[in-house]
Write an enzyme that holds these catalytic residues in place. Structure first.
Site, PDB file in Angstrom:
ATOM      1  N   THR A  11       0.823  -1.205   0.000  1.00 52.68           N
ATOM      2  CA  THR A  11       0.000   0.000   0.000  1.00 52.68           C
ATOM      3  C   THR A  11       0.860   1.260   0.000  1.00 52.68           C
ATOM      4  O   THR A  11       1.980   1.245   0.540  1.00 52.68           O
ATOM      5  CB  THR A  11      -0.896   0.008   1.263  1.00 52.68           C
ATOM      6  OG1 THR A  11      -1.428   1.322   1.439  1.00 52.68           O
ATOM      7  CG2 THR A  11      -0.123  -0.332   2.526  1.00 52.68           C
ATOM      8  N   TYR A  71      -1.168  -0.164  10.484  1.00 53.10           N
ATOM      9  CA  TYR A  71      -1.491  -0.797   9.198  1.00 53.10           C
ATOM     10  C   TYR A  71      -0.299  -0.686   8.243  1.00 53.10           C
ATOM     11  O   TYR A  71       0.196  -1.689   7.711  1.00 53.10           O
ATOM     12  CB  TYR A  71      -2.745  -0.148   8.585  1.00 53.10           C
ATOM     13  CG  TYR A  71      -2.998  -0.566   7.158  1.00 53.10           C
ATOM     14  CD1 TYR A  71      -3.259  -1.895   6.830  1.00 53.10           C
ATOM     15  CD2 TYR A  71      -2.951   0.374   6.114  1.00 53.10           C
ATOM     16  CE1 TYR A  71      -3.479  -2.279   5.511  1.00 53.10           C
ATOM     17  CE2 TYR A  71      -3.157   0.002   4.800  1.00 53.10           C
ATOM     18  CZ  TYR A  71      -3.422  -1.325   4.500  1.00 53.10           C
ATOM     19  OH  TYR A  71      -3.623  -1.710   3.188  1.00 53.10           O
TER      20      TYR A  71
HETATM   21  N1  LIG Z   1      -8.816  -1.425  -0.950  1.00 55.95           N
HETATM   22  C1  LIG Z   1      -7.795  -0.584  -1.014  1.00 55.95           C
HETATM   23  O1  LIG Z   1      -7.961   0.582  -1.354  1.00 55.95           O
HETATM   24  C2  LIG Z   1      -6.399  -1.051  -0.719  1.00 55.95           C
HETATM   25  C3  LIG Z   1      -5.343  -0.131  -0.863  1.00 55.95           C
HETATM   26  C4  LIG Z   1      -4.041  -0.561  -0.598  1.00 55.95           C
HETATM   27  C5  LIG Z   1      -3.797  -1.887  -0.239  1.00 55.95           C
HETATM   28  N2  LIG Z   1      -4.850  -2.741  -0.085  1.00 55.95           N
HETATM   29  C6  LIG Z   1      -4.551  -4.133   0.312  1.00 55.95           C
HETATM   30  O2  LIG Z   1      -5.204  -5.014  -0.603  1.00 55.95           O
HETATM   31  C7  LIG Z   1      -5.562  -6.214   0.051  1.00 55.95           C
HETATM   32  C8  LIG Z   1      -7.015  -6.548  -0.235  1.00 55.95           C
HETATM   33  O3  LIG Z   1      -7.830  -5.478   0.189  1.00 55.95           O
HETATM   34  P1  LIG Z   1      -9.386  -5.426  -0.146  1.00 55.95           P
HETATM   35  O4  LIG Z   1      -9.746  -4.000  -0.335  1.00 55.95           O
HETATM   36  O5  LIG Z   1      -9.719  -6.397  -1.218  1.00 55.95           O
HETATM   37  O6  LIG Z   1      -9.981  -5.898   1.248  1.00 55.95           O
HETATM   38  P2  LIG Z   1     -11.114  -6.990   1.572  1.00 55.95           P
HETATM   39  O7  LIG Z   1     -11.390  -6.856   3.021  1.00 55.95           O
HETATM   40  O8  LIG Z   1     -12.241  -6.892   0.617  1.00 55.95           O
HETATM   41  O9  LIG Z   1     -10.334  -8.343   1.263  1.00 55.95           O
HETATM   42  C9  LIG Z   1      -9.504  -9.001   2.212  1.00 55.95           C
HETATM   43  C10 LIG Z   1      -9.831 -10.477   2.147  1.00 55.95           C
HETATM   44  O10 LIG Z   1      -8.979 -11.166   3.077  1.00 55.95           O
HETATM   45  C11 LIG Z   1      -9.767 -12.026   3.880  1.00 55.95           C
HETATM   46  N3  LIG Z   1      -9.091 -12.130   5.170  1.00 55.95           N
HETATM   47  C12 LIG Z   1      -8.902 -11.143   6.101  1.00 55.95           C
HETATM   48  N4  LIG Z   1      -8.258 -11.636   7.175  1.00 55.95           N
HETATM   49  C13 LIG Z   1      -8.021 -12.951   6.921  1.00 55.95           C
HETATM   50  C14 LIG Z   1      -7.405 -13.989   7.657  1.00 55.95           C
HETATM   51  N5  LIG Z   1      -6.910 -13.784   8.880  1.00 55.95           N
HETATM   52  N6  LIG Z   1      -7.345 -15.225   7.086  1.00 55.95           N
HETATM   53  C15 LIG Z   1      -7.846 -15.458   5.863  1.00 55.95           C
HETATM   54  N7  LIG Z   1      -8.455 -14.500   5.127  1.00 55.95           N
HETATM   55  C16 LIG Z   1      -8.544 -13.264   5.649  1.00 55.95           C
HETATM   56  C17 LIG Z   1     -11.131 -11.367   3.969  1.00 55.95           C
HETATM   57  O11 LIG Z   1     -12.180 -12.259   4.291  1.00 55.95           O
HETATM   58  C18 LIG Z   1     -11.273 -10.780   2.576  1.00 55.95           C
HETATM   59  O12 LIG Z   1     -11.848 -11.703   1.681  1.00 55.95           O
HETATM   60  C19 LIG Z   1      -5.236  -6.000   1.537  1.00 55.95           C
HETATM   61  O13 LIG Z   1      -3.986  -6.624   1.781  1.00 55.95           O
HETATM   62  C20 LIG Z   1      -5.115  -4.498   1.672  1.00 55.95           C
HETATM   63  O14 LIG Z   1      -4.228  -4.138   2.686  1.00 55.95           O
HETATM   64  C21 LIG Z   1      -6.138  -2.358  -0.320  1.00 55.95           C
END
Ligand SMILES: NC(=O)c1ccc[n+]([C@@H]2O[C@H](COP(=O)([O-])OP(=O)(O)OC[C@H]3O[C@@H](n4cnc5c(N)ncnc54)[C@H](O)[C@@H]3O)[C@@H](O)[C@H]2O)c1
Length: 324
Positions: free
Chosen positions: A119, A142
Site C-alpha cells: 500500500t 497498518y
Molecule cells: N482497498 C484498497 O484501497 C487497498 C489499498 C491498498 C492496499 N490494499 C490491500 O489489498 C488487500 C485486499 O484489500 P481489499 O480491499 O480487497 O480488502 P477486503 O477486506 O475486501 O479483502 C480481504 C480479504 O482477506 C480475507 N481475510 C482477512 N483476514 C483474513 C485472515 N486472517 N485469514 C484469511 N483470510 C482473511 C477477507 O475475508 C477478505 O476476503 C489487503 O492486503 C489491503 O491491505 C487495499
C-alpha cells in the site's frame, strides 16, 4: 499453472482471481470470509481458514499440494487505518503473523513465487509525486505491518526462499462487475456514494489546500487495472526464475484527481440532486499524493486502461446492486 490467492473472496482478491483466469491461470483461494463474500468466486476451490491461526499452516500446505499450486498472490489482510491504531495487536497478528504462516506453508509445499498486496501507506506522510525510492515512513500500524512484510520478503528473497514482488497500491476504486463491487465504505468513492444513497450531502474536508481547486488531490486506480498488474508481476517472476530479486512497484496512474472532482462526478453518476458540503480540513491529510508509475510501466509493461469516470460509474452501479 495454478495460483493461490489469499483473500480471494475479497474486493481486490476476487478481481485478481478473474484476471488470473482471463490470462490462462487456474486459481484457488484461501479466505476466512471475515470480510470476503463467497459469491464473488463461483466455482473456485476455497480453503476456509484464518491465516493467522498456526493450525492453518498444515491445511494450507496440503491445499497447495492438492491443487499443485505454483504461485501465491497474498491479499488477505486487515486494512483499516483507524482500526489498526485502535487494535495494533490484531493487525500485527493477521498481517505479519498471517504472512509468516503462509510463507511457512509455501516452504513446506515447495512454492516460491509470490506477489504481495502492499500500500501507499508505507510512504506515510509523503507529499506530491511518490516514487519507489521515496522514504518509507508509515504513520500507523497498518502501514507498519505492510512495510515489515516487505522487509521479510526481501530477506527471504535474498536467501532464495521466495521470489517476491510487492505492489504498493494507491487509491483503489471501481469494479469489473456489480458482483465484485467493494462492500466497505472506507475509501473516498464508496464513502461518497454511500452518503448519496443515504440521501446525505457528500463531504469535502478542506478547500484551502494549495491545489488546483483547493481540495486534496489523490491518485485513483481502477481495481481491474490493479488486478492485471499482479499477473504481469507474476509472469515477470516466473520468467526470471532464480534470477528474480525482490522488487517493489507503485500501482497508480500518475494522475491526481481532487476530492471536489471525485464528488462532482459521483453526484453526476448517481443523478441525485444533492450538493457537496464543505467541512474543515482533517488533521494529517497531505494536500497532494500521486504515484509515479514509471517503474511499473518500464519494468513490467503495465498500463492502466480505465479513467475516473469508469471507476465512479462502475462503483455506482455496484453500490446500487448491493442495495437492490
Ligand atoms: N482497498 C484498497 O484501497 C487497498 C489499498 C491498498 C492496499 N490494499 C490491500 O489489498 C488487500 C485486499 O484489500 P481489499 O480491499 O480487497 O480488502 P477486503 O477486506 O475486501 O479483502 C480481504 C480479504 O482477506 C480475507 N481475510 C482477512 N483476514 C483474513 C485472515 N486472517 N485469514 C484469511 N483470510 C482473511 C477477507 O475475508 C477478505 O476476503 C489487503 O492486503 C489491503 O491491505 C487495499
Amino acid at each position: 499453472m495454478t495460483c493461490l490467492v489469499t483473500g480471494g473472496a475479497g474486493y481486490i482478491g476476487s478481481h485478481i482471481v478473474a484476471s488470473l483466469q482471463a490470462h490462462g491461470y487456474a486459481a484457488v483461494v484461501v479466505d476466512d470470509l471475515s470480510s470476503g463474500v463467497i459469491t464473488r468466486i463461483p466455482g473456485i476451490s476455497l480453503l476456509e481458514a484464518d491465516i493467522s491461526d498456526e493450525a492453518s499452516i498444515d491445511a494450507m500446505t496440503q491445499f497447495m499440494r492438492e491443487n499443485q499450486v505454483t504461485a501465491v498472490i497474498h491479499t488477505a489482510a486487515l486494512k483499516s487505518v483507524p482500526e489498526s491504531v485502535a487494535d495494533p495487536l490484531s493487525y500485527y497478528r493477521v498481517n505479519i503473523g498471517g504472512t509468516v504462516n503462509l510463507i511457512e506453508s509455501m516452504k513446506r509445499a515447495g512454492v516460491t513465487n509470490f506477489v504481495f498486496s502492499s500500500t501507499a501507506a508505507v510512504y506515510g506522510m509523503a507529499k506530491g509525486e511518490v516514487t519507489e525510492d521515496s522514504p518509507t515512513m508509515p504513520i500507523n500500524p497498518y502501514g507498519e505491518t505492510k512495510l515489515a512484510s516487505e522487509d521479510l520478503l526481501r530477506a527471504l528473497n535474498e536467501v532464495g526462499q521466495v521470489r517476491a514482488a510487492s505492489l504498493r497500491y494507491f487509491n483503489v476504486a471501481g469494479t469489473a462487475t456489480d458482483a465484485l463491487a467493494d462492500n466497505f465504505a472506507t475509501n473516498l468513492i464508496p464513502q461518497v456514494l454511500r452518503r448519496i444513497v443515504d440521501g446525505q450531502s457528500p463531504k469535502v474536508f478542506g478547500t484551502d489546500y494549495e491545489t488546483k481547486d483547493g481540495s486534496c488531490e489523490r491518485d485513483y486506480i481502477h481495481v481491474a487495472d490493479l488486478a492485471d498488474a499482479h499477473i504481469l508481476a507474476l509472469t515477470a517472476i516466473e520468467k526470471a526464475g532464480s534470477q528474480w530479486a525482490f522488487d517493489v512497484f507503485n500501482v497508480g496512474t500518475g494522475t491526481a484527481y481532487s476530492v471536489i472532482e471525485v464528488v462532482e462526478r459521483a453526484i453526476a453518476a448517481s443523478g441525485a440532486s444533492v450538493e457537496l458540503e464543505v467541512d474543515a480540513r482533517r488533521p494529517g491529510d497531505p494536500a497532494r499524493i500521486v504515484a509515479n508509475p514509471a517503474k511499473i510501466r518500464s519494468v513490467l509493461g503495465w498500463r492502466h486502461s480505465h479513467d475516473l469516470d469508469d471507476m465512479v460509474n462502475s462503483a455506482w452501479s455496484g453500490m446500487k446492486a448491493l442495495n437492490a
